[in-house]
Design a protein around this motif. Structure first.
Motif, PDB file in Angstrom:
ATOM      1  N   GLU A  97       0.804  -1.227   0.000  1.00 50.15           N
ATOM      2  CA  GLU A  97       0.000   0.000   0.000  1.00 50.15           C
ATOM      3  C   GLU A  97       0.838   1.279   0.000  1.00 50.15           C
ATOM      4  O   GLU A  97       0.469   2.259  -0.676  1.00 50.15           O
ATOM      5  CB  GLU A  97      -0.966  -0.013   1.189  1.00 50.15           C
TER       6      GLU A  97
ATOM      7  N   HIS B  92       1.500   2.246  -3.562  1.00 50.33           N
ATOM      8  CA  HIS B  92       0.335   2.837  -4.214  1.00 50.33           C
ATOM      9  C   HIS B  92       0.120   4.281  -3.764  1.00 50.33           C
ATOM     10  O   HIS B  92      -0.221   5.157  -4.575  1.00 50.33           O
ATOM     11  CB  HIS B  92      -0.917   2.009  -3.923  1.00 50.33           C
TER      12      HIS B  92
ATOM     13  N   LYS C 139       0.259   7.670  -6.150  1.00 57.21           N
ATOM     14  CA  LYS C 139      -0.837   8.641  -6.230  1.00 57.21           C
ATOM     15  C   LYS C 139      -0.323  10.056  -6.020  1.00 57.21           C
ATOM     16  O   LYS C 139      -0.700  10.988  -6.756  1.00 57.21           O
ATOM     17  CB  LYS C 139      -1.900   8.292  -5.194  1.00 57.21           C
TER      18      LYS C 139
ATOM     19  N   ARG D 176      -2.468   3.794 -10.397  1.00 57.58           N
ATOM     20  CA  ARG D 176      -2.358   2.660  -9.493  1.00 57.58           C
ATOM     21  C   ARG D 176      -2.068   1.401 -10.298  1.00 57.58           C
ATOM     22  O   ARG D 176      -2.611   1.187 -11.392  1.00 57.58           O
ATOM     23  CB  ARG D 176      -3.659   2.478  -8.706  1.00 57.58           C
TER      24      ARG D 176
END
Length: 422
Positions: free
Chosen positions: A178, A181, A185, A191
């Protein structure tokens, strides 16, 4: 010629294969920038390569508790990714972005998770270097994975079952990525699909499997752009110094010794490894060379045992009767090249799988770290030394490894990929 950034994170076992590639690319006329931990700066610059510092810093010998967490047999990989690499991802990205200005390509170790981000922002190619078979998480050729320690025994149950195990692994580790990701962003990048820790981590341009096909054959579920190169050996220096007079004399006066080493990472958290090794050597009335790193030399060693901090493996392993080591891929590769039988004591991460693979080759035996006692070690060494099949098979595999030229194959593939882009 191209400007190429070579980058890696980890121990000498991670560093040396990348150095071998960097030196060959430089010899071919390319401009090389080498981005890695600042503790390697002197080594890199002494080789005539341009050095750039890359965070995070490596744990030092004064931080054994961190090394212990990294080498925990069950949770070490999770700790490395979730507690060390990804919390520092922004720093790694910042350092690598600065190193890659004006570059045409990045050749990257697989756990430099910032590489893909930098390459996409700069719109340049990137190439993944994979050092060990376990990193491919193949369902066709299952590896020993600490989260699923029996995975290598599953081929008999069929590929459908093996794929189910891999899907479970993907589910367990998906959330680990995570932070990647989130940073994507923030950088305005889309993504990524899939699991960026396991099945979507390799470059779409080229992946280099930097190990011998004697250790693992390419599989149908590896990335389709993977080239198996063979090991890429770097032996510590362009002009390695001779063995010390003390070690040369030791090797001359008696039979070939057993060499004990824990590589450059596990040596910082040896536990009772050296104490039990010394006791076993005394039981068997053998000779030994202990490579102890920065650990204090053991007291009251007999004349049949010598302890030294470091010797390039290419210089000492050919003198060994057998090698006892932790199973890191760099150490494993050098032992295979030397054609010497081994006894592996896996500490963590890819080491259990490397141990299982060389055991299946017939060159090695394995002792669990929890069972590493003088009596067990003596028993295993007797079997290793008394059964000539281990030495015979090790010599056979050594000839195969020495006939390979992984550096040439890897650099040829890199140059072909650069031509494709042009």
């Amino acid at each position: 010629m191209s400007r190429i950034v070579v980058t890696t994170i980890g121990s000498l076992g991670d560093l040396h294969p990348q150095i071998a590639i960097a030196l060959e690319l430089q010899q071919r006329g390319h401009k090389i920038v080498f981005a890695t931990h600042r503790s390697y700066q002197t080594k890199i610059e002494n080789l005539g390569l341009e050095f750039r510092s890359l965070r995070p810093d490596l744990p030092t010998a004064d931080e054994p508790e961190i090394m212990a967490q990294m080498l925990d047999l069950k949770t070490g990989g999770e700790y490395i990714i979730k507690e060390w690499l990804l919390p520092n991802l922004r720093d790694t990205y910042t350092d690598l972005m600065a190193s890659a200005q004006g570059a045409d390509c990045i050749v990257s170790g697989e756990i430099v998770y910032a590489t893909r981000l930098v390459a996409e922002k700069l719109e340049i190619q990137w190439i993944t270097s994979v050092l060990q078979p376990a990193a491919f998480f193949s369902a066709v050729d299952p590896s020993v994975i600490p989260l699923f320690p029996l995975a290598d025994r599953l081929p008999k149950l069929g590929r459908t079952f093996n794929r189910a195990v891999k899907q479970l692994l993907l589910a367990v580790t998906k959330s680990w990525g995570e932070p990647i990701h989130q940073l994507r962003k923030q950088l305005g990048l889309p993504r990524l699909a899939g699991n960026v820790i396991i099945d979507n981590k390799c470059s779409p341009y080229l992946a280099l499997a930097l190990f011998s096909t004697a250790l693992a054959q390419p599989q149908s579920d590896w990335p389709s752009n993977t080239i198996a190169t063979g090991f890429t050996f770097f032996d510590g220096d362009r002009n390695p110094a001779e063995l010390s007079p003390q070690l040369q004399q030791f090797l001359k006066i008696g039979e070939s010794p057993i060499v004990f080493t824990l590589g450059s990472a596990a040596v910082n958290n040896p536990g009772t490894f050296y104490r039990e090794s010394i006791a076993a050597i005394k039981q068997l009335n053998l000779r030994a060379v202990l490579l102890i790193g920065e650990n204090p030399p053991p007291a009251n060693l007999s004349q049949d045992i010598i302890a030294i901090d470091y010797v390039p493996y290419s210089q000492i392993f050919p003198h060994a009767r057998a090698i006892v080591h932790q199973g890191g891929i760099g150490t494993t590769a050098q032992a295979l090249r030397a054609g010497c039988p081994t006894l592996v004591v896996p500490y963590g991460n890819d080491q259990p799988d490397n141990a299982a693979r060389v055991e299946r080759l017939g060159t090695s035996r394995t002792i669990a770290r929890s069972q590493y006692t003088a009596s067990r070690l003596a028993k295993e060494l007797r079997e290793l030394l008394d059964n000539s099949q281990y030495a015979t098979k090790a010599a056979e595999i050594g000839q195969i490894i020495r006939a390979e030229n992984g550096v040439k194959v890897a650099c040829d593939a890199i140059e072909q990929q650069l031509i494709k882009e042009i």
